[in-house]
Design a protein around this motif. Structure first.
Motif, PDB file in Angstrom:
ATOM      1  N   LYS A   1     -46.022 -27.046  -7.532  1.00 24.84           N
ATOM      2  CA  LYS A   1     -47.230 -26.328  -7.933  1.00 24.84           C
ATOM      3  C   LYS A   1     -47.469 -26.453  -9.432  1.00 24.84           C
ATOM      4  O   LYS A   1     -48.563 -26.770  -9.872  1.00 24.84           O
ATOM      5  CB  LYS A   1     -47.093 -24.851  -7.552  1.00 24.84           C
ATOM      6  CG  LYS A   1     -47.080 -24.605  -6.067  1.00 24.84           C
ATOM      7  CD  LYS A   1     -46.899 -23.142  -5.788  1.00 24.84           C
ATOM      8  CE  LYS A   1     -46.993 -22.867  -4.293  1.00 24.84           C
ATOM      9  NZ  LYS A   1     -46.866 -21.439  -3.989  1.00 24.84           N
ATOM     10  N   ILE A   2     -46.424 -26.188 -10.151  1.00 23.43           N
ATOM     11  CA  ILE A   2     -46.583 -26.190 -11.606  1.00 23.43           C
ATOM     12  C   ILE A   2     -46.928 -27.593 -12.109  1.00 23.43           C
ATOM     13  O   ILE A   2     -47.759 -27.759 -12.987  1.00 23.43           O
ATOM     14  CB  ILE A   2     -45.318 -25.615 -12.297  1.00 23.43           C
ATOM     15  CG1 ILE A   2     -45.515 -25.488 -13.799  1.00 23.43           C
ATOM     16  CG2 ILE A   2     -44.096 -26.451 -12.010  1.00 23.43           C
ATOM     17  CD1 ILE A   2     -46.455 -24.378 -14.168  1.00 23.43           C
ATOM     18  N   GLU A   3     -46.296 -28.598 -11.519  1.00 20.67           N
ATOM     19  CA  GLU A   3     -46.574 -29.970 -11.951  1.00 20.67           C
ATOM     20  C   GLU A   3     -47.991 -30.388 -11.569  1.00 20.67           C
ATOM     21  O   GLU A   3     -48.647 -31.117 -12.305  1.00 20.67           O
ATOM     22  CB  GLU A   3     -45.560 -30.933 -11.326  1.00 20.67           C
ATOM     23  CG  GLU A   3     -44.151 -30.742 -11.831  1.00 20.67           C
ATOM     24  CD  GLU A   3     -43.989 -31.140 -13.284  1.00 20.67           C
ATOM     25  OE1 GLU A   3     -43.690 -32.303 -13.555  1.00 20.67           O
ATOM     26  OE2 GLU A   3     -44.152 -30.277 -14.167  1.00 20.67           O
ATOM     27  N   THR A   4     -48.425 -29.918 -10.437  1.00 21.83           N
ATOM     28  CA  THR A   4     -49.795 -30.213 -10.025  1.00 21.83           C
ATOM     29  C   THR A   4     -50.781 -29.645 -11.032  1.00 21.83           C
ATOM     30  O   THR A   4     -51.729 -30.324 -11.441  1.00 21.83           O
ATOM     31  CB  THR A   4     -50.070 -29.610  -8.638  1.00 21.83           C
ATOM     32  OG1 THR A   4     -49.134 -30.138  -7.713  1.00 21.83           O
ATOM     33  CG2 THR A   4     -51.474 -29.942  -8.174  1.00 21.83           C
ATOM     34  N   LEU A   5     -50.534 -28.426 -11.421  1.00 24.56           N
ATOM     35  CA  LEU A   5     -51.440 -27.797 -12.387  1.00 24.56           C
ATOM     36  C   LEU A   5     -51.396 -28.521 -13.728  1.00 24.56           C
ATOM     37  O   LEU A   5     -52.425 -28.757 -14.353  1.00 24.56           O
ATOM     38  CB  LEU A   5     -51.071 -26.315 -12.557  1.00 24.56           C
ATOM     39  CG  LEU A   5     -51.329 -25.440 -11.343  1.00 24.56           C
ATOM     40  CD1 LEU A   5     -50.817 -24.023 -11.569  1.00 24.56           C
ATOM     41  CD2 LEU A   5     -52.817 -25.403 -11.003  1.00 24.56           C
ATOM     42  N   ARG A   6     -50.201 -28.885 -14.122  1.00 23.66           N
ATOM     43  CA  ARG A   6     -50.074 -29.597 -15.409  1.00 23.66           C
ATOM     44  C   ARG A   6     -50.790 -30.941 -15.363  1.00 23.66           C
ATOM     45  O   ARG A   6     -51.514 -31.314 -16.282  1.00 23.66           O
ATOM     46  CB  ARG A   6     -48.605 -29.804 -15.744  1.00 23.66           C
ATOM     47  CG  ARG A   6     -47.933 -28.546 -16.242  1.00 23.66           C
ATOM     48  CD  ARG A   6     -46.469 -28.822 -16.575  1.00 23.66           C
ATOM     49  NE  ARG A   6     -45.786 -27.592 -16.989  1.00 23.66           N
ATOM     50  CZ  ARG A   6     -44.570 -27.267 -16.625  1.00 23.66           C
ATOM     51  NH1 ARG A   6     -43.884 -28.065 -15.828  1.00 23.66           N
ATOM     52  NH2 ARG A   6     -44.018 -26.152 -17.042  1.00 23.66           N
ATOM     53  N   LEU A   7     -50.524 -31.655 -14.278  1.00 21.57           N
ATOM     54  CA  LEU A   7     -51.134 -32.971 -14.158  1.00 21.57           C
ATOM     55  C   LEU A   7     -52.651 -32.851 -14.092  1.00 21.57           C
ATOM     56  O   LEU A   7     -53.374 -33.649 -14.701  1.00 21.57           O
ATOM     57  CB  LEU A   7     -50.592 -33.686 -12.912  1.00 21.57           C
ATOM     58  CG  LEU A   7     -51.096 -35.106 -12.677  1.00 21.57           C
ATOM     59  CD1 LEU A   7     -50.798 -36.004 -13.864  1.00 21.57           C
ATOM     60  CD2 LEU A   7     -50.469 -35.693 -11.416  1.00 21.57           C
ATOM     61  N   ALA A   8     -53.128 -31.851 -13.380  1.00 22.20           N
ATOM     62  CA  ALA A   8     -54.575 -31.649 -13.274  1.00 22.20           C
ATOM     63  C   ALA A   8     -55.166 -31.362 -14.652  1.00 22.20           C
ATOM     64  O   ALA A   8     -56.209 -31.902 -15.018  1.00 22.20           O
ATOM     65  CB  ALA A   8     -54.876 -30.511 -12.307  1.00 22.20           C
TER      66      ALA A   8
ATOM     67  N   ASN B   1     -51.090 -39.793 -21.560  1.00 18.49           N
ATOM     68  CA  ASN B   1     -51.813 -38.517 -21.599  1.00 18.49           C
ATOM     69  C   ASN B   1     -51.630 -37.749 -20.301  1.00 18.49           C
ATOM     70  O   ASN B   1     -51.491 -36.530 -20.310  1.00 18.49           O
ATOM     71  CB  ASN B   1     -53.296 -38.763 -21.853  1.00 18.49           C
ATOM     72  CG  ASN B   1     -53.564 -39.157 -23.283  1.00 18.49           C
ATOM     73  OD1 ASN B   1     -52.782 -38.824 -24.177  1.00 18.49           O
ATOM     74  ND2 ASN B   1     -54.637 -39.880 -23.510  1.00 18.49           N
ATOM     75  N   LEU B   2     -51.648 -38.506 -19.224  1.00 16.32           N
ATOM     76  CA  LEU B   2     -51.478 -37.836 -17.939  1.00 16.32           C
ATOM     77  C   LEU B   2     -50.115 -37.172 -17.824  1.00 16.32           C
ATOM     78  O   LEU B   2     -49.964 -36.130 -17.198  1.00 16.32           O
ATOM     79  CB  LEU B   2     -51.623 -38.835 -16.785  1.00 16.32           C
ATOM     80  CG  LEU B   2     -53.013 -39.320 -16.432  1.00 16.32           C
ATOM     81  CD1 LEU B   2     -52.936 -40.232 -15.224  1.00 16.32           C
ATOM     82  CD2 LEU B   2     -53.941 -38.163 -16.151  1.00 16.32           C
ATOM     83  N   CYS B   3     -49.147 -37.809 -18.421  1.00 14.89           N
ATOM     84  CA  CYS B   3     -47.770 -37.362 -18.207  1.00 14.89           C
ATOM     85  C   CYS B   3     -47.281 -36.369 -19.252  1.00 14.89           C
ATOM     86  O   CYS B   3     -46.116 -35.960 -19.205  1.00 14.89           O
ATOM     87  CB  CYS B   3     -46.841 -38.567 -18.170  1.00 14.89           C
ATOM     88  SG  CYS B   3     -47.149 -39.626 -16.757  1.00 14.89           S
ATOM     89  N   LYS B   4     -48.145 -36.016 -20.158  1.00 12.56           N
ATOM     90  CA  LYS B   4     -47.713 -35.097 -21.207  1.00 12.56           C
ATOM     91  C   LYS B   4     -47.241 -33.778 -20.611  1.00 12.56           C
ATOM     92  O   LYS B   4     -47.957 -33.128 -19.866  1.00 12.56           O
ATOM     93  CB  LYS B   4     -48.841 -34.848 -22.192  1.00 12.56           C
ATOM     94  CG  LYS B   4     -48.844 -35.828 -23.336  1.00 12.56           C
ATOM     95  CD  LYS B   4     -50.015 -35.583 -24.261  1.00 12.56           C
ATOM     96  CE  LYS B   4     -50.145 -36.763 -25.233  1.00 12.56           C
ATOM     97  NZ  LYS B   4     -51.433 -36.777 -25.921  1.00 12.56           N
ATOM     98  N   GLY B   5     -46.050 -33.421 -20.969  1.00 14.06           N
ATOM     99  CA  GLY B   5     -45.533 -32.127 -20.516  1.00 14.06           C
ATOM    100  C   GLY B   5     -45.026 -32.111 -19.093  1.00 14.06           C
ATOM    101  O   GLY B   5     -44.610 -31.074 -18.607  1.00 14.06           O
ATOM    102  N   LEU B   6     -45.113 -33.255 -18.441  1.00 13.68           N
ATOM    103  CA  LEU B   6     -44.627 -33.297 -17.065  1.00 13.68           C
ATOM    104  C   LEU B   6     -43.140 -33.583 -17.037  1.00 13.68           C
ATOM    105  O   LEU B   6     -42.585 -34.153 -17.968  1.00 13.68           O
ATOM    106  CB  LEU B   6     -45.359 -34.375 -16.270  1.00 13.68           C
ATOM    107  CG  LEU B   6     -46.866 -34.219 -16.135  1.00 13.68           C
ATOM    108  CD1 LEU B   6     -47.432 -35.328 -15.251  1.00 13.68           C
ATOM    109  CD2 LEU B   6     -47.210 -32.863 -15.568  1.00 13.68           C
TER     110      LEU B   6
END
Length: 337
Positions: A132-139, A164-169
């Motif tokens: 869930k959290i990764e989905t939100l981050r990626l979104a 950019n997409l992967c920042k913080g993932l």
DNA sequence: TAGGCCATCTGGTCCT
DNA sequence: AGGACCAGATGGCCTA
């Protein structure tokens, strides 16, 4: 811009509360702990409420009387505490069950919405679901990256975009995003040598919006072309299967056949465009999606690994076999940095 | 086996 | 009063 129909009715289906949930492992849970269906609870509660209601009131009146002294005055001042009679306890239980059922339904709706979000972010895998959290981050990253493209007015190179997409993932998610691109690339290469060259796109087309796709830029019902008429019906399953060599459980899902579907395009790199299924694909494959990645001059790691040829078209000129791995390495490096 | 993720239950709070 | 929303607690499942 989004590919899959963003239909809230899908997100919150009418029967959500009592439907059969098929999340992984949930069936087992159902066996262990049979789910209390909200409808059941409601019916039960209605029965419980309706039948004893009159009796309940009588009982409560009697109890209230018990709390009065011989003069008819309450024994204590202040708000009377209602006695916890059997009936009252039962009612509280029922209300708790109802609340639980509602809460469950609410969370399921939330999860459905999250699932829909998973499908429109650039990396979707049924087998390896983003958390869930990764989905939100990626979104969030995806929205940000796309708005940056709009703001700047030109595409960044692939690696920058993916960065950019992967920042913080997390690293697994980063790998998954990279993996998605590789899957696409493989399929793309396979398509070149095989009979289904038109069934794939370059990884660029997989993650970038179709800027030069007038056919696609107009959602159905907003003039221009109705793709559903000129193309074969949308069926992303075939592409899904080509990637995962398994049948997509969502093949039969009606939600993607909504007449309100936005342009049948998915940027997420896993599903294909509706148009990919067309028999006349070779004629129609002209969406400006032939962007290819060519190695940037200089050693890898210096700046961007890929570059977009701005005015040249080199369809299928994507040197992926060596690069896809290197790209993942780069991404890992990005992650570790 | 520890840690991450998830579903569910539960009580509190806010709003209508 | 009742429903929506929220956050904490708990237990199960999965994976490294």
């Amino acid at each position: 811009m989004l590919t899959l129909p963003f239909d809230e009715s899908v997100v919150m289906p009418e029967t959500q509360i009592c439907r059969k949930f098929t999340r992984e492992g949930e069936e087992q849970k159902q066996i262990k702990k049979p789910e209390i269906c909200a409808k059941h609870v409601l019916v039960q509660s209605k029965n419980l409420k309706r039948v004893p209601e009159e009796e309940t009131e009588k009982e409560e009146e009697e109890e209230d009387r018990e709390e009065e002294d011989e003069n008819g005055l309450p024994r204590r001042r202040g708000p009377r505490k209602k006695k916890m009679t059997k009936v009252r306890v039962e009612r509280i239980k029922v209300r708790r069950q109802e609340a639980n059922a509602r809460e469950r339904g609410r969370m399921h709706g939330l999860n459905d919405a999250l699932d829909n979000l998973r499908k429109v972010v650039p990396c979707y895998s049924k087998t390896q679901k983003l958390s869930k959290i990764e989905t939100l981050r990626l979104a969030k990253n995806y929205i940000w990256a796309l708005s940056e493209i709009l703001r700047i007015g030109k595409r960044p190179d692939l690696l920058t975009f993916v960065q950019n997409l992967c920042k913080g993932l997390s690293q697994p998610t980063t790998n998954l995003v990279a993996g998605c691109l590789q899957l696409n690339a493989r399929s793309f290469l396979m398509g070149q040598s095989g009979e289904s060259a038109h069934h794939s796109r370059s990884p660029y087309s997989a993650i970038y919006p179709p800027y030069h796709s007038p056919e696609l830029s107009t959602p159905p019902g907003h003039g221009a072309l109705d793709n559903s008429k000129t193309m074969k019906p949308y069926n992303y399953c075939s592409t899904y299967e080509s990637f995962y060599e398994s049948t997509s459980p969502e093949c039969a899902s009606p939600q993607f056949e909504s007449p309100l579907s936005p342009p049948s395009m998915n940027y997420n790199g896993i599903f294909s465009m509706k148009q990919e299924e067309t028999l006349d694909y070779s004629k129609n494959y002209n969406y400006g999606m032939h962007y290819c990645a060519v190695p940037a001059r200089g050693p890898l790691g210096q700046g961007s690994m890929f570059r977009l040829p701005t005015d040249t078209h080199f369809p299928y000129d994507f040197h992926l076999r060596g690069q896809s791995l290197t790209m993942q390495d780069e991404l890992n490096a990005v992650f570790h940095n």
